[in-house]
Design a protein around this motif. Structure first.
Motif, short mmCIF file in Angstrom:
data_model
loop_
_atom_site.label_atom_id
_atom_site.label_comp_id
_atom_site.label_asym_id
_atom_site.label_seq_id
_atom_site.Cartn_x
_atom_site.Cartn_y
_atom_site.Cartn_z
N MET A 1 0.83 -1.21 0.00
CA MET A 1 0.00 0.00 0.00
C MET A 1 0.86 1.26 0.00
O MET A 1 0.41 2.32 -0.44
CB MET A 1 -0.95 0.00 1.20
N ASP A 2 2.10 1.16 0.48
CA ASP A 2 3.01 2.30 0.43
C ASP A 2 3.60 2.50 -0.96
O ASP A 2 4.07 3.58 -1.28
CB ASP A 2 4.16 2.11 1.43
N ARG B 1 -2.59 5.13 3.79
CA ARG B 1 -3.00 3.75 3.51
C ARG B 1 -4.52 3.72 3.35
O ARG B 1 -5.02 3.86 2.25
CB ARG B 1 -2.50 2.83 4.63
#
Length: 552
Positions: free
Chosen positions: A281-282, A311
């Motif tokens: 997600m990063d 996120r």
């Protein structure tokens, strides 16, 4: 040889023509249409051998012929002396014939492709070492594929507020350049929070359908594997597949299964999976167009790293439907069900129901109507199945005359107090374990006290009449004690915000005395309600209101 092949093809073609003709003959409706007077004459003359009801017509089979009349022209009372069959026999025959036709054509196609050599290179391998572990590994190693969502927002009722929140996401998936040129970025993740059964999965599918993008569905539990490293690998493969198909939506259902708070206790596989999810997600900068939507009903147990900005930036709370939303949901489910209903009445009697429970309620009512050979679903069908949907089917104990007398008085006390304080219910049956569902809405003090009075009213009524009450009062008394405890200890609704000793006991004693005075003033109403319950074992809220209004 060529002539024999030609003959074989001609024979097969002739067979399919014959099947098609038989199919046409069987499906053709050869019944003669008759008027209502003619139908009454046939029924009164006892010449009807069989009555078959379908959605559009009622068919009457006699020795002299086969007749039909529109279902809208007849009433169930016309067929009291006849056994009514629901459905049409031709449907089964049609399915069988279609199946034969399909298999025949399929066999010819396979044979044709084999002759052309299409399947020449395909070989099937067998393995004697297949076991549960290897099949699980094969499943884990299978490629993750996107699905096309067939759910639209028009299929979901009562989510107008949620839809507004998600319209930006849909627009971004369709026009990403508009947001990039303006220097804005959309949330990387959207978290749908709400109790079970409110439609979180359907909402995510509707977003994918409206945006017309690939939809990657995974359950949080599918990432938690017994094989070390497989959960993290599965997360990586999921995001890699979504990036290749961008713009796309990843939906992770029950994310709390993989995203629980890390409390220091060792669980390498779960932590590795969660770390991989956080890392993926990063890494969204290079893969715009992929949005993660997750669903949970336990946001309080999610890891804080998962909830931080960057996120899951946006949280959308999907609550239990309101009255207006329940009406919209019911209208969706009743579209294909023949009914004579005021949907507002059903919405009033389903306080606390989620979307899944409303769907089950409509389905159970429809099944009951079919079992009873009714042509339409009525309000009475909903009354009969409501408790089954809310609390499950519970086999009630057989009551002797004395126990039944106690039960009648107990239920009469509850229903009179519930009606007096206008608590949400529509009908009471003698077998009801609960009268109104408990909810977590913010109540004021007098509303909570009214609910406690309703819960202890049966006990008060029995104590007044018989000077004792039955053990079946336990569930209501437990709930009354729990509400009283919260009022004093958590809500600051006692004599002081900081509760004194024995505060709950004093409050419950006061409410018991007030309920006793109320029931004494409504003694005539209780007698009338008891008479109705003795006669037919059920009574509606409107009937009780009439009895109360008559003495005030």
């Amino acid at each position: 040889m060529p002539s024999s092949k030609t003959n074989r093809i001609a024979l097969i073609a002739s067979a399919f023509v014959i099947i098609a003709l038989i199919l046409f003959a069987m499906l053709r409706d050869n019944a003669d249409a008759i008027t209502l007077n003619q139908a009454n004459s046939l029924l009164q003359s006892k010449s009807v051998k069989k009555v078959i009801v379908t959605k559009e017509y009622v068919y009457l089979k006699t020795d002299n012929g086969y007749y039909k009349i529109a279902s809208s022209q007849v009433t169930p009372r016309m067929f009291v002396d006849y056994k009514v069959e629901v459905g049409s026999e031709s449907n089964i025959i049609a399915i069988i014939l279609f199946l034969v036709l399909f298999l025949g054509l399929g066999s010819l196609l396979v044979k044709f492709l084999q002759n052309r050599g299409v399947f020449g290179d395909i070989r099937f391998k067998r393995s004697d070492e297949t076991n549960n572990a290897s099949s699980s590994l094969l499943e884990l190693n299978s490629p993750i594929e996107a699905m096309k969502s067939d759910v639209s927002f028009s299929d979901i009722g009562g989510i107008s507020d949620v839809k507004i929140e998600l319209e930006e996401i849909i627009d971004f998936m369709k026009n990403p350049k508009r947001y990039k040129n303006f220097g804005a970025r959309m949330p990387r993740g959207v978290l749908l929070v709400g109790p079970p059964g409110v439609g979180k999965t359907m909402i995510a599918k509707a977003v994918a359908s409206a945006a017309d993008v690939p939809f990657f569905y995974q359950s949080g539990a599918s990432f938690v594997q017994i094989y070390v490293g497989m959960g993290a690998k599965r997360v990586h493969e999921l995001f890699a597949a979504a990036k290749k198909n961008a713009p796309a939506i990843i939906f992770i259902d029950e994310i709390d299964a993989v995203g629980k708070k890390r409390d220091g206790q060792r669980n390498d596989e779960r932590e590795a999976t969660l770390n991989q999810l956080l890392t993926e997600m990063d890494g969204f900068e290079g893969s715009s167009g992929v949005i993660v939507i997750a669903a949970t009903n336990k946001i309080d147990i999610l890891d804080s790293a998962l909830l931080r900005a960057g996120r899951f930036d946006r949280r959308i709370f999907v609550e239990l439907p309101t009255k207006r939303e329940r009406e919209a949901i019911l209208m969706k489910y009743l579209q294909k069900v023949p009914h004579e209903l005021d949907v507002k009445v059903i919405a009033n009697m389903t306080v606390g129901f989620n979307g899944a429970a409303l769907a089950a309620l409509v389905n159970e009512a429809a099944l009951l109507a079919l079992r009873q050979n009714d042509f339409h679903v009525t309000l009475e069908h909903f009354y009969q199945v409501k408790d089954k949907v809310m609390f499950g089917k519970k086999k009630l104990q057989m009551l002797n005359e004395k126990q039944k007398a106690y039960r009648i008085t107990y239920q009469a006390g509850k229903v009179v107090v519930a009606t007096y304080f206008d608590l949400p219910f529509e009908k009471l049956m003698l077998s009801n374990e609960k009268l109104t569902p408990s909810t977590d809405e913010p109540f004021i003090k007098e509303e909570l006290e009214a609910r406690v009075k309703m819960l202890i009213a049966g006990t008060v009524a029995c104590d007044m009449r018989f000077n004792e009450h039955a053990s079946s009062a336990k569930a209501d008394l437990d709930e009354a004690k729990e509400i009283t405890l919260k009022m004093c200890q958590e809500y600051g609704m006692g004599t002081a915000i900081i509760p004194e000793s024995n505060e709950e006991e004093l409050m419950l004693k006061r409410l018991y005395e007030e309920t006793t005075l109320l029931l004494e003033s409504l003694g005539e109403v209780i007698q009338n309600v008891e008479s109705v319950l003795q006669e037919r074992e059920s009574i509606s809220k409107e009937e009780v209101k009439k009895y109360i209004n008559a003495i005030f």
